[in-house]
Design an enzyme around this catalytic site. Structure first.
Site, mmCIF file in Angstrom:
data_model
loop_
_atom_site.group_PDB
_atom_site.id
_atom_site.type_symbol
_atom_site.label_atom_id
_atom_site.label_comp_id
_atom_site.label_asym_id
_atom_site.label_seq_id
_atom_site.Cartn_x
_atom_site.Cartn_y
_atom_site.Cartn_z
ATOM 1 N N ASN A 209 0.886 -1.250 0.032
ATOM 2 C CA ASN A 209 0.210 -0.129 -0.058
ATOM 3 C C ASN A 209 0.893 1.295 0.079
ATOM 4 O O ASN A 209 1.978 1.161 0.042
ATOM 5 C CB ASN A 209 -1.134 -0.018 1.293
ATOM 6 N N LYS A 288 9.126 -17.272 -10.153
ATOM 7 C CA LYS A 288 8.346 -16.243 -10.781
ATOM 8 C C LYS A 288 7.089 -16.758 -11.573
ATOM 9 O O LYS A 288 7.446 -17.847 -12.347
ATOM 10 C CB LYS A 288 9.286 -15.336 -11.621
ATOM 11 N N LYS A 340 -12.774 -2.901 18.781
ATOM 12 C CA LYS A 340 -11.453 -3.419 18.936
ATOM 13 C C LYS A 340 -10.739 -3.013 20.479
ATOM 14 O O LYS A 340 -9.551 -3.416 20.650
ATOM 15 C CB LYS A 340 -10.544 -2.848 17.859
#
Length: 399
Positions: A209, A288, A340
């Site tokens: 990200n 790969k 949480k």
């Protein structure tokens, strides 16, 4: 605190009665106190009250010059070691933010070089109005400090944010200002996570990200300055670790989980600012993956929810999570806070200018488990880190 001069600027609202108590408590604690009252403040309480409590002349009019040797508003501005506007009405906040000088308070503040603290008190809807919030942001940029209003029953009958902070709490903040602890986090053990994780597909490719790790590194740097012992677990590639931290490099969400859980029980504060991948490839290829005709389908599985696990298992630890959102920030941040079992959530809208991952600035809102919140303006990430750590210190002190 003999010798420290406090200038209390009282603007007009029902909370003026608390300013009387504040003045009295400051004098009792050995401060020298002078008071300026706005015209509207005098409709609630007589200047004579503040004169008796402060044992000093009360200033009410820019054009009353009792001492021909000085200009009153310049003289009292120079005299102050600290200026507190309490209560600060929406009107007074607007004046100060826009440089309007049409009474004794606003004129004096333009001439002031001492630190200025502003303690708002008003109706909850007035406080949240965009014009008021814009003016507050402007005053933050000026370097003024805000004493956040509390939540509760307001004089107008509403229940919400807008109550002037209690005088005892303001006096405590003033004590800390003049007697700062050079290491307020001395002996405290911090675990801070930073940066992205990389979820491997094959030896060439991975999923990640946009997190840069800058916010986590800023938190680590500022915590070290405040005396904390810091373990920094990071997936960021190209950032040097701040001096003094124990720096642990990881790549995957699984590695992040293992390292966090290894240190968790020994920590006083955990700040989970890393952007950990929610999903990882179900299959990792040891060679790969070659290009083929057509589309490539990759199946992903959920990673372990580190913050959720910490929330389930925390005992004495103060747990801080981050929420990077693109919409409905408050809704999702509060949901995360409750679901949480964390003590604090730092939320930001990454689409907002200046609040994205890779920049050097941030715009965050801090949400606490007691349902209070503090919105910060555009600040550098190091300044944002100082504010976040200040909130942690404050809330840990409350506990």
């Amino acid at each position: 605190m003999g010798g420290k001069n406090i200038l209390v600027c009282v603007s007009g609202g029902i909370a003026v009665y608390k300013a009387c108590t504040l003045t009295s408590k400051l004098v009792q604690n050995g401060y020298n106190v002078k008071v300026i009252m706005s015209e509207s403040a005098m409709k609630f309480v007589s200047p004579l009250t503040f004169q008796a409590l402060s044992r000093n002349e009360v200033y009410t009019d820019t054009f009353i010059e009792n001492n021909p040797k000085v200009i009153a508003h310049i003289d009292v501005a120079d005299w102050a070691d600290l200026i507190i506007v309490a209560p600060a009405t929406a009107n007074m906040i607007g004046k100060i933010a826009n440089g309007i000088a049409d009474d004794m308070i606003s004129t004096t503040l333009l001439a002031a070089t001492a630190p200025v603290w502003i303690a708002p008190a008003m109706n909850v809807h007035m406080y949240s109005h965009p014009a008021v919030q814009k003016n507050i942001d402007t005053l933050y940029q000026f370097g003024h400090r805000f004493i956040e209003p509390g939540e509760g029953y307001l004089a107008c009958g509403y229940v919400g944010k807008g109550r002037l902070e209690e005088p005892e709490a303001i006096v405590k903040l003033i004590h800390s200002h003049f007697n700062p602890s050079p290491v307020p986090l001395d002996g405290k053990k911090f675990l801070i996570t930073a940066g992205p994780t990389k979820e491997k597909i094959d030896p060439v490719r991975y999923v990640t990200n946009h997190s840069s790790g800058k916010m986590g590194y800023a938190l680590a740097e500022e915590a070290i300055k405040m005396g904390a012992e810091v373990v920094l677990i990071s997936g960021a590639d190209n950032m040097p670790a701040p001096n003094g931290v124990t720096h642990i490099k990881i790549e995957s969400a699984e590695e992040m989980y293992n390292e966090v859980m290894k240190y968790f029980t020994h920590m006083d504060v955990i700040i989970k600012s890393a952007a950990v991948s929610d999903y990882t490839p179900s299959q990792v290829y040891d060679k790969k993956v070659k290009k083929q005709d057509g589309n490539l389908m990759i199946e992903f599985k959920r990673t372990k929810d580190i913050l959720l696990e910490l929330g389930k298992n925390k005992k004495h630890q103060f747990l801080v999570g981050f929420a990077a959102e693109t919409n409905d920030l408050e809704k999702y941040a509060v949901q995360k806070l409750e679901r949480k079992n964390v003590d604090m959530i730092v939320g930001n809208n990454i689409l907002e200018a200046g609040a994205g991952f890779s920049g050097d600035t941030n715009i965050v809102t801090i949400f606490h488990k007691d349902h209070s919140m503090k919105k910060l303006p555009l600040l550098s990430k190091n300044e944002t880190a100082k504010e976040i750590l200040g909130e942690i210190i404050l809330k840990m002190g409350d506990d």
